[in-house]
Design an enzyme around this catalytic site. Structure first.
Site, PDB file in Angstrom:
ATOM      1  N   GLU A   1     -49.057  -2.158  -2.923  1.00 23.28           N
ATOM      2  CA  GLU A   1     -47.649  -1.741  -3.040  1.00 23.28           C
ATOM      3  C   GLU A   1     -47.088  -1.466  -1.644  1.00 23.28           C
ATOM      4  OE1 GLU A   1     -47.394   2.397  -4.230  1.00 23.28           O
ATOM      5  OE2 GLU A   1     -45.460   2.099  -5.218  1.00 23.28           O
TER       6      GLU A   1
ATOM      7  N   ASN B   1     -38.561  -0.844  -5.818  1.00 26.81           N
ATOM      8  CA  ASN B   1     -39.950  -0.948  -5.352  1.00 26.81           C
ATOM      9  C   ASN B   1     -40.513  -2.191  -6.050  1.00 26.81           C
ATOM     10  OD1 ASN B   1     -42.650  -0.619  -4.736  1.00 26.81           O
ATOM     11  ND2 ASN B   1     -42.668   1.584  -5.117  1.00 26.81           N
TER      12      ASN B   1
ATOM     13  N   LYS C   1     -40.779  -2.008  -9.989  1.00 25.38           N
ATOM     14  CA  LYS C   1     -41.530  -0.864 -10.542  1.00 25.38           C
ATOM     15  C   LYS C   1     -40.695  -0.052 -11.522  1.00 25.38           C
ATOM     16  CE  LYS C   1     -44.321   3.014  -8.727  1.00 25.38           C
ATOM     17  NZ  LYS C   1     -44.776   3.606  -7.450  1.00 25.38           N
TER      18      LYS C   1
ATOM     19  N   GLU D   1     -39.908   8.837  -4.382  1.00 28.95           N
ATOM     20  CA  GLU D   1     -39.582   7.510  -4.922  1.00 28.95           C
ATOM     21  C   GLU D   1     -38.307   7.539  -5.764  1.00 28.95           C
ATOM     22  OE1 GLU D   1     -42.512   4.606  -6.173  1.00 28.95           O
ATOM     23  OE2 GLU D   1     -44.058   6.080  -5.741  1.00 28.95           O
TER      24      GLU D   1
ATOM     25  N   CYS E   1     -48.557   0.613  -8.830  1.00 34.09           N
ATOM     26  CA  CYS E   1     -49.085   1.961  -8.621  1.00 34.09           C
ATOM     27  C   CYS E   1     -49.016   2.857  -9.850  1.00 34.09           C
ATOM     28  CB  CYS E   1     -48.403   2.618  -7.425  1.00 34.09           C
ATOM     29  SG  CYS E   1     -49.345   4.072  -6.892  1.00 34.09           S
TER      30      CYS E   1
ATOM     31  N   ASN F   1     -50.256   2.966  -3.614  1.00 35.71           N
ATOM     32  CA  ASN F   1     -50.354   3.939  -2.507  1.00 35.71           C
ATOM     33  C   ASN F   1     -50.527   5.283  -3.196  1.00 35.71           C
ATOM     34  OD1 ASN F   1     -48.893   2.969   0.446  1.00 35.71           O
ATOM     35  ND2 ASN F   1     -48.422   1.734  -1.343  1.00 35.71           N
TER      36      ASN F   1
HETATM   37  N1  CDT Z   1     -46.991   5.140  -5.274  1.00 37.55           N
HETATM   38  C1  CDT Z   1     -47.256   5.798  -6.417  1.00 37.55           C
HETATM   39  O1  CDT Z   1     -46.743   5.470  -7.468  1.00 37.55           O
HETATM   40  N2  CDT Z   1     -48.121   6.847  -6.322  1.00 37.55           N
HETATM   41  C2  CDT Z   1     -48.400   7.697  -7.436  1.00 37.55           C
HETATM   42  C3  CDT Z   1     -48.609   9.088  -6.956  1.00 37.55           C
HETATM   43  C4  CDT Z   1     -48.103  10.039  -7.928  1.00 37.55           C
HETATM   44  S1  CDT Z   1     -48.036  11.654  -7.300  1.00 37.55           S
HETATM   45  C5  CDT Z   1     -46.372  12.004  -7.268  1.00 37.55           C
HETATM   46  C6  CDT Z   1     -49.606   7.258  -8.245  1.00 37.55           C
HETATM   47  O2  CDT Z   1     -49.508   7.283  -9.479  1.00 37.55           O
HETATM   48  O3  CDT Z   1     -50.653   6.949  -7.702  1.00 37.55           O
END
Ligand code: CDT
Length: 308
Positions: free
Chosen positions: A46, A106, A123, A142, A168, A193
């Protein structure tokens, strides 16, 4: 039925100061390693081209425009597309998309083995928050910088395989995989990420977060009889650690390959997509066993309601 050698191009950190040229050169180096390993389809993380900028609060979201791409391919990414075409490797990677209408998503794209974009996904499950939150050890903005994707969960037949994408946080939601599973998906590709610690629950350490990532990816694969590939951007990025743990999962939910580092690292596995047929025709034969007349709540409501 198709067979493909599938690769995950895990990336180490991308710092805020890193240029697109530096990042694309790293992506091409991973592509070369993939070619040497016989990979035919390579998945990157991502927001592969930049640091994970939603960790930074910018009072005016327009300040974040430097992290967005206005077209794809563009001058910076053209060499990646060109090399992928020469090597006949289909690729998927994520980036921040700024549309001509000024909308921000995204996004991830999918190419065929001739380097043509055949699929785009935006996303849908955006995690985090939209305003600065002083309670958090790091921000996850985000919801400030992106709007939820508007393309649903499509699939594409690419290199003889039914492929879908997610990004993600989507990997934690069974709805993601089931929407793809209902279209016969055989390969779900998911870049991520993921911070190594929970910004609100400091005690939730790396091991537990890795478990949750594996659990989600493996369950999604098994319950929909599909290969699933999760690919991290990892390591210490702008002083904040992101977890690695990229994996390739087979339709039985078994991990075929796993990244061991938090750096640029290739994982690969030969995938025989005929292996999807068993689950799809037995325990997860949706046509015979699903009971959608009892699933109305799934689309009728978001939050849980306690009525007893
Ligand atoms: N990039 C992304 O979606 N990261 C999320 C972190 C969530 S914590 C607010 C994940 O689900 O890995």
């Amino acid at each position: 039925m198709a067979e493909l050698v599938v690769g995950g191009a895990q990336m180490g950190p991308v710092q805020r100061a890193d240029s697109r040229a530096i990042v694309v050169a790293r992506m091409i180096a991973l592509l070369e390693r993939a070619a040497a390993a016989g990979v035919e389809m390579l998945i990157y993380p991502e927001l592969a081209l930049t640091t994970f900028f939603p960790r930074w609060y910018m009072a005016d979201p327009v300040e974040a425009d430097a992290f967005f791409e206005r077209e794809m391919p563009n001058a910076a990414t053209a060499p990646l597309f060109a090399r992928a075409r020469e090597l006949r490797i289909a690729i998927s990677f994520g980036y921040a998309e700024l549309t001509p209408e000024g909308r921000r998503f995204n996004t991830a794209i999918l190419t065929d083995r001739a380097g043509r974009i055949v699929g785009k996904y935006r996303k849908i499950h955006l995690p985090g928050h939209s305003e600065y939150d002083p309670e958090r050890s790091h921000q996850h903005l985000e919801k400030r910088y992106f709007e939820p994707g508007d393309l649903g969960f499509p699939v594409w037949r690419n290199a003889g395989v039914v492929m879908g994408m997610a990004i993600c946080n989507d990997r934690r939601w069974p709805e993601t995989y089931r929407c793809l599973g209902l279209q016969g998906v055989e390969l779900v590709v998911i870049g991520y990420n993921t911070p190594s610690v929970n910004s609100l629950k400091g005690s939730e350490g790396l091991e537990r977060r890795m478990f949750h990532s594996d659990l989600s990816l493996q369950a999604g694969a098994y319950q929909n009889a599909t290969y699933v590939v999760g690919v991290a951007k990892a390591g210490i990025e702008d002083g904040h650690r992101l977890m690695g743990g990229s994996i390739i999962v087979d339709p039985d939910g078994v991990v075929l390959a796993r990244a061991e580092t938090e750096d640029d690292e290739l994982i690969a596995a030969p995938c025989d997509f005929a292996a999807c047929a068993f689950g799809k025709s037995t325990i997860f034969d949706f046509a015979r066993h699903r009971r959608p007349e009892h699933y109305g709540r799934i689309t009728a409501q978001t939050g849980a309601t306690v009525e007893v």
